[in-house]
Design a protein around this motif. Structure first.
Motif, PDB file in Angstrom:
ATOM      1  N   PHE A 628       0.984  -1.153  -0.145  1.00 48.80           N
ATOM      2  CA  PHE A 628       0.137  -0.022   0.006  1.00 48.80           C
ATOM      3  C   PHE A 628       0.678   1.210  -0.023  1.00 48.80           C
ATOM      4  CE2 PHE A 628      -3.187  -3.073   1.623  1.00 48.80           C
ATOM      5  CZ  PHE A 628      -4.286  -2.803   0.881  1.00 48.80           C
ATOM      6  N   THR A 629       0.268   2.334  -0.441  1.00 51.49           N
ATOM      7  CA  THR A 629       1.059   3.566  -0.435  1.00 51.49           C
ATOM      8  C   THR A 629       0.669   4.216   1.026  1.00 51.49           C
ATOM      9  OG1 THR A 629      -0.794   4.690  -1.376  1.00 51.49           O
ATOM     10  CG2 THR A 629       0.687   3.876  -2.907  1.00 51.49           C
ATOM     11  N   GLU A 630       1.596   5.260   1.365  1.00 49.08           N
ATOM     12  CA  GLU A 630       1.302   5.720   2.835  1.00 49.08           C
ATOM     13  C   GLU A 630       0.405   6.461   2.844  1.00 49.08           C
ATOM     14  OE1 GLU A 630       4.632   8.304   3.282  1.00 49.08           O
ATOM     15  OE2 GLU A 630       6.200   6.828   3.173  1.00 49.08           O
ATOM     16  N   ARG A 631      -0.452   7.025   1.752  1.00 55.03           N
ATOM     17  CA  ARG A 631      -1.524   7.843   1.752  1.00 55.03           C
ATOM     18  C   ARG A 631      -2.680   6.812   1.955  1.00 55.03           C
ATOM     19  NH1 ARG A 631      -4.103  11.811  -2.967  1.00 55.03           N
ATOM     20  NH2 ARG A 631      -6.189  12.117  -1.654  1.00 55.03           N
ATOM     21  N   ALA A 632      -2.590   5.628   1.236  1.00 57.07           N
ATOM     22  CA  ALA A 632      -3.784   4.569   1.545  1.00 57.07           C
ATOM     23  C   ALA A 632      -3.817   3.934   2.818  1.00 57.07           C
ATOM     24  CB  ALA A 632      -3.687   3.473   0.235  1.00 57.07           C
ATOM     25  N   LEU A 633      -2.516   3.939   3.343  1.00 52.96           N
ATOM     26  CA  LEU A 633      -2.720   3.222   4.927  1.00 52.96           C
ATOM     27  C   LEU A 633      -3.131   4.341   5.702  1.00 52.96           C
ATOM     28  CD1 LEU A 633       0.831   1.527   4.549  1.00 52.96           C
ATOM     29  CD2 LEU A 633      -1.227   0.306   4.727  1.00 52.96           C
ATOM     30  N   GLU A 634      -2.960   5.586   5.501  1.00 54.97           N
ATOM     31  CA  GLU A 634      -3.119   6.544   6.334  1.00 54.97           C
ATOM     32  C   GLU A 634      -4.980   6.632   6.289  1.00 54.97           C
ATOM     33  OE1 GLU A 634      -2.847  11.318   7.281  1.00 54.97           O
ATOM     34  OE2 GLU A 634      -2.246  10.604   5.372  1.00 54.97           O
ATOM     35  N   ASP A 635      -5.355   6.567   5.121  1.00 55.58           N
ATOM     36  CA  ASP A 635      -6.854   6.592   5.076  1.00 55.58           C
ATOM     37  C   ASP A 635      -7.390   5.390   5.870  1.00 55.58           C
ATOM     38  OD1 ASP A 635      -6.631   9.075   3.728  1.00 55.58           O
ATOM     39  OD2 ASP A 635      -7.059   8.233   1.680  1.00 55.58           O
ATOM     40  N   LEU A 636      -6.837   4.414   5.401  1.00 56.35           N
ATOM     41  CA  LEU A 636      -7.517   3.021   6.001  1.00 56.35           C
ATOM     42  C   LEU A 636      -7.484   3.153   7.818  1.00 56.35           C
ATOM     43  CD1 LEU A 636      -5.805   0.209   3.902  1.00 56.35           C
ATOM     44  CD2 LEU A 636      -8.077   0.645   4.071  1.00 56.35           C
ATOM     45  N   ARG A 642     -12.341   6.030  13.156  1.00 58.18           N
ATOM     46  CA  ARG A 642     -13.743   6.383  13.087  1.00 58.18           C
ATOM     47  C   ARG A 642     -14.574   5.280  13.558  1.00 58.18           C
ATOM     48  NH1 ARG A 642     -11.819   8.844   8.291  1.00 58.18           N
ATOM     49  NH2 ARG A 642     -11.311  10.976   8.628  1.00 58.18           N
ATOM     50  N   GLY A 643     -14.342   4.386  12.979  1.00 56.18           N
ATOM     51  CA  GLY A 643     -15.403   3.135  13.343  1.00 56.18           C
ATOM     52  C   GLY A 643     -15.145   2.584  14.608  1.00 56.18           C
ATOM     53  N   LYS A 644     -14.112   2.293  14.974  1.00 55.31           N
ATOM     54  CA  LYS A 644     -13.814   1.675  16.309  1.00 55.31           C
ATOM     55  C   LYS A 644     -13.900   2.610  17.695  1.00 55.31           C
ATOM     56  CE  LYS A 644     -10.464  -1.286  18.851  1.00 55.31           C
ATOM     57  NZ  LYS A 644      -9.100  -2.012  18.864  1.00 55.31           N
ATOM     58  N   TYR A 645     -13.483   3.925  17.583  1.00 53.52           N
ATOM     59  CA  TYR A 645     -13.765   4.714  18.516  1.00 53.52           C
ATOM     60  C   TYR A 645     -14.322   5.909  18.437  1.00 53.52           C
ATOM     61  CZ  TYR A 645      -9.271   2.034  19.613  1.00 53.52           C
ATOM     62  OH  TYR A 645      -8.587   1.135  20.331  1.00 53.52           O
ATOM     63  N   GLY A 646     -14.998   6.208  17.348  1.00 49.59           N
ATOM     64  CA  GLY A 646     -15.944   7.417  16.976  1.00 49.59           C
ATOM     65  C   GLY A 646     -15.303   8.543  16.914  1.00 49.59           C
TER      66      GLY A 646
END
Length: 711
Positions: A628-636, A642-646
């Protein structure tokens, strides 16, 4: 047949002892006998003789027949002399004595042990006329016939003070001549020997009256008298021997005797000298005995040395040798050279001259067809060397006369022989010519060039992928084989053919580059040639079709063909790589491919980057490396938070990418917490994750720990 050292060495011991016994009898030993057990006695013969002056003398004799007598053998024999209370001993060693043995006798046993080697014993046996035993010739076969000697035996009326042997004298003279002149011993022959002897007297004297003294004097002349010769180191041993010996026998062609002192003068000379030296009256000097002896004084020898004659004068008292020997005259060598050259070449010399040297004489010149050099020994006339050489013009003339229509293909010359290859009708002949005398002989025949060309063409075209070869050139090798060169559009060939059998001995074939390309295309239909190059003993033929490029290695003789390399064309490899990259990331773009062992393609997409490896000849995917690219990993990771901790308000503070380790560390700040994570760059999965509150003392301590962990 005279005695010689070689005969004594070869004669059986029992026969030799019989002859030695006879010799002792002639030397005055009337009582002698061979012992029954040599090992027990340490001797072979015990002999006793009565002497009016010395009294009874006991002697033992041992024959050492096992090579050179050593110092150990001498010491053992000395013990035998002591054990048997003998006055002296004779040690006979036909082969001779070692250097140490000679030194030991001269220092410790002088006058006690008398050494006889083969030469000494032979001299005594000859001088005392002891005959060689019958049948001895079967034990001795001389290398050549002994030179006939013309010497006579002369029996003297008294003994010799010093031993004389004509054979020993001849040996000394021969050694002197061979050291100083270019002659060998077998070229020296004694013609005559004139021996000059001088008389002397051994006188036993004594003083009477108050002063008692006695001695044995030797009177050589009025002015040369030794009063106490028995005490003289050089005279004591000869004196004792002379007193014991009987009449001497010498061999010569002539003898002359000088008498420096008459017998009547002996008493007057001796008594007067003793009285003067001792200061007494001559009446107090008494003479007990007088004995005459002979001294070898001078020898005049006439020698035949090869074809030459010379004279040698030997002073037997001092050992001095005076040689009168001149080189043979030049006329002798000129005449002899003419005969030798004519016999060798069949031609008389037209030019001839002499070149003299100290040890060689050369006669140089030429005949009509030959140059020559005849080398002689200037002192003996012996032919040392002969060189005759046919001239180049004469050789050419000879070959032309033997083969009028022949053509000389090659000519090889040494000092003695020339070998020519001639092209004649029907073939090639090899002719040898003796350059010393002009004799010619036909050594062998070789096939004609046309016949050899046909055989070579048939062999090459029948065994190699070439045709249409034509004769180019030929040559004769070592006067035995023909080397044929063929050439054509398909290649060249060299073939060596045995001149005697017509068989092919060796060959060398090279197809042309064009023919090599044809052979390769025959194996690869549908391909075209890109390039042909050379690599050692091979051609490298590069071919291609619509999909691939192939390199084929073919030997230069056209027989061996193998594929060296096969590569998928670049445009096809790029197409396959692009299709595979878009499967990973639809937005991926492929960089230019690199060819090493295989095709390598790097691609870059929006979410992923990586490398593809394609098999070089087929394009089959061997390996896929994508991350993965750094940007893609950052977005992931943001979506994960967001999903886990809101978390809604996220800010990335740091990203550290460890490409070689395959992971990325990320630090993200949220509303109340700071998040740390380690992400797998290939899968995007979270390998490890931590979070810590932003505020508080313990939070800060925890942050410091996590900073080190996720640096």
């Amino acid at each position: 047949m005279p005695w010689s050292a070689d005969l004594i060495v070869r004669l059986p011991k029992d026969l030799l002892l019989n002859s030695i016994s006879e010799l002792l009898g002639r030397m005055g030993f009337k009582n002698y006998e061979k012992v029954s057990n040599e090992s027990e006695w340490g001797a072979d013969i015990v002999a006793i003789r009565e002497d009016p002056i010395a009294g009874t003398e006991k002697l033992i004799l041992l024959v050492h027949d096992r090579g050179l007598a050593s110092s150990k053998d001498v010491n053992v024999f000395a013990q035998s002399i002591e054990r048997h209370k003998a006055h002296k001993g004779v040690l006979v060693s036909p082969a001779g004595f070692t250097k140490d043995a000679k030194l030991l006798i001269s220092q410790d046993y002088l006058g006690r042990i008398i050494p006889w080697d083969g030469e000494k014993l032979a001299s005594l046996l000859n001088n005392y006329s002891v005959n060689v035993p019958e049948g001895a010739e079967k034990f001795f076969t001389p290398e050549k016939e002994e030179k006939e000697e013309t010497l006579e035996e002369f029996e003297l009326d008294a003994p010799l003070l010093y031993d004389f042997s004509h054979s020993e004298l001849m040996k000394r003279v021969s050694e002197h001549l061979t050291r100083n002149y270019p002659v060998s011993p077998d070229e020296i022959e004694l013609v005559s020997l004139s021996l000059e002897l001088s008389t002397a007297y051994i006188v036993s004297w004594e003083l009477t009256g108050a002063e008692k003294e006695s001695g044995k004097a030797i009177i050589f002349s009025k002015d040369d008298v030794v009063l106490n010769a028995e005490e003289d180191r050089e005279l004591s041993t000869p004196l004792k021997k002379a007193l014991l010996d009987g009449r001497a026998v010498i061999r010569a062609t002539e003898r002359r005797i000088q008498n420096p002192v008459s017998p009547g003068e002996v008493a007057l000379i001796l008594k007067g000298l003793v009285a003067e030296k001792r200061g007494v009256s001559e009446n107090h000097v008494s003479i007990a005995d007088r004995r005459k002896v002979y001294l070898p004084a001078m020898a005049l020898m006439e020698l035949r040395i090869g074809e030459n004659r010379g004279e040698v004068r030997v002073n037997l008292r001092t050992g001095g040798i005076d040689v009168s020997l001149e080189p043979l005259p030049q006329e002798y060598f000129l005449e002899k050279a003419r005969d030798i050259v004519e016999k060798e070449t069949g031609e008389k010399p037209e030019e001839i001259n002499v070149k003299t040297g100290e040890r060689k004489l050369k006669v140089l010149g030429r005949t009509r067809r030959f140059s020559f050099e005849v080398i002689f020994n200037p002192y003996t006339g012996k032919l040392v060397g002969l060189e005759t050489l046919m001239s180049d013009e004469a050789l050419e003339e000879l070959l032309k006369s033997l083969y009028p229509s022949g053509k000389v293909l090659s000519l090889e010359k040494t000092k003695k022989e020339a070998v020519a290859d001639l092209l004649v009708e029907g073939g090639i002949v090899v002719v040898g010519v003796n350059l010393r005398n002009g004799e010619a002989r036909e050594v062998r025949s070789l096939p004609s060039p046309a016949e050899a060309f046909e055989r070579a063409k048939k062999f090459v075209e029948g065994n190699f992928p070439v045709s249409g070869l034509e004769p180019k050139e030929y040559r004769v090798i070592e006067h035995k084989c023909l080397e044929i060169t063929l050439a054509g559009e398909a290649g060249v060939a060299k073939v060596k053919i045995d001149g005697a059998t017509g068989d092919v001995l060796d060959y060398y074939v090279v197809v042309s580059p064009g023919r090599a390309g044809e052979l390769v295309l025959g194996r690869y239909p549908g391909y075209t040639i890109k390039n042909i190059s050379e690599e050692n003993d091979n051609y490298v033929v590069e071919i291609e079709d619509n999909e691939r490029e192939v390199k084929v290695l073919i030997s230069k003789d056209g027989k061996m063909l193998k594929e060296k390399d096969r590569v998928l064309k670049r445009e096809l490899a790029e197409k396959i790589a692009e299709e595979e990259a878009k499967k990973i990331d639809p937005e991926a773009k492929v960089e230019p491919l690199v060819l090493s062992d295989n095709w390598t393609a790097e691609f870059t997409g929006v979410t992923k980057v990586g490398t593809l490896t394609l098999e070089r000849s087929t394009g089959r995917i061997l390996k896929v490396e994508a991350r993965f690219t750094e940007r893609a990993l950052e977005d992931l990771y943001h979506r994960h938070l967001r999903g886990k901790y809101g978390e809604d308000n996220l800010n990335t503070e740091r990203i550290t990418h460890y490409k070689d380790r395959g992971y990325m560390n990320i630090k993200v700040s949220g509303g109340e917490y700071i998040y740390y994570a380690r992400l797998d760059t290939k899968t995007g999965e979270t390998i490890e994750e931590d979070r810590v509150p932003k505020k508080g003392l313990t939070a800060r301590i925890k942050q410091m720990q996590l900073e080190g962990k996720y640096k």
